[in-house]
Design a protein around this motif. Structure first.
Motif, short mmCIF file in Angstrom:
data_model
loop_
_atom_site.label_atom_id
_atom_site.label_comp_id
_atom_site.label_asym_id
_atom_site.label_seq_id
_atom_site.Cartn_x
_atom_site.Cartn_y
_atom_site.Cartn_z
N ASP A 1 0.83 -1.21 0.00
CA ASP A 1 0.00 0.00 0.00
C ASP A 1 0.86 1.26 0.00
N ASP B 1 -10.84 -0.15 -4.24
CA ASP B 1 -11.07 -0.79 -2.94
C ASP B 1 -11.10 -2.30 -3.08
N ARG C 1 -7.53 -3.59 -2.97
CA ARG C 1 -7.04 -3.50 -1.60
C ARG C 1 -7.63 -4.60 -0.74
N ARG D 1 -5.84 0.88 6.99
CA ARG D 1 -6.26 0.60 5.62
C ARG D 1 -6.16 -0.89 5.31
N PRO E 1 -10.13 -2.39 4.38
CA PRO E 1 -9.85 -1.94 3.00
C PRO E 1 -10.99 -1.14 2.36
N LEU F 1 -10.35 5.82 3.74
CA LEU F 1 -9.17 6.38 4.40
C LEU F 1 -8.17 6.84 3.35
N ASN G 1 -4.73 7.59 1.43
CA ASN G 1 -3.45 6.89 1.36
C ASN G 1 -2.32 7.84 1.76
#
Length: 211
Positions: A54, A62, A65, A190, A194, A198, A200
């Motif tokens: 990440d 998303d 992730r 995060r 996921p 939020l 990065n």
């Protein structure tokens, strides 16, 4: 004859089974601690891998992730099953433990397991053999068991590599938390959430100034 009912095990004399049961309890403790260390180590390593990805790559989806986080979770679950659940569910009877010990000590010549098996047979089948021979075998087995030590038979050295790896990964994570606490906590959040909205790391560096 690996699995025995409680009724069958109750037929075995305590002077032959107490030490074996103590060894079995020590094995269970080692298996439990080793499994926990393995799960913790893989969980921390997976978290470090997810936050490293990440931090290095800007992931806008998303779903991607979540897939990365889910893969880390799968690794933890697989480790938990292999290192914790499966070993603890594997039944260890006194006779099986006696056989394990006898493979480590050929000088015992299978006297302990043989004595326990002959006692379990009981009934008319036992009368076919010599009762005097059984008494001698039980006496020898009692002497052999008295010389065993649970701590010496299973020292727990198998936990060292797992413990070293778990401690190493924990140290790495603690260093990251100490050096860059806010960024590390954000990446961990995060990783575990996921689908949460939020920012990065790149977004944290953006400064918005009203005109």
């Amino acid at each position: 004859m690996n699995n025995y009912s409680l009724w069958n095990q109750a037929k075995l004399p305590p002077e032959l089974t107490d030490k074996l049961n103590a060894i079995i309890r020590r094995v269970r403790i080692i298996q439990l601690l080793r499994g926990i260390l393995a799960v913790v180590g893989v969980a921390v390593a997976s978290t470090l891998a997810v936050i490293a990805i990440d931090a290095a790559v800007t992931i806008y989806s998303d779903g991607i992730r979540a897939a990365i986080s889910f893969f880390g979770l799968i690794l933890v679950l697989i480790t938990g099953y292999i290192a914790l659940v499966r070993p603890l569910c594997d039944k260890i009877s006194p006779i099986r433990m006696a056989r394990i010990i006898e493979t480590r000590h050929p000088e015992l010549q299978e006297r302990i397991s043989s004595a326990l098996e002959l006692i379990l047979i009981g009934g008319n089948e036992a009368e076919v053999g010599s009762s005097q021979l059984l008494d001698l075998l039980v006496a020898d087995a009692r002497t052999d068991i008295a010389g065993l030590s649970a701590a010496k038979e299973f020292r727990g050295s198998s936990m060292r590599p797992v413990a070293f790896a778990a401690v190493l990964f924990l140290i790495v994570q603690l260093i990251l938390l100490a050096v860059r606490p806010k960024d590390t906590m954000l990446l961990i959040a995060r990783a575990y959430a996921p689908f949460a909205r939020l920012n990065n790391l790149a977004a944290r560096s953006y400064a918005v100034s009203p005109r």
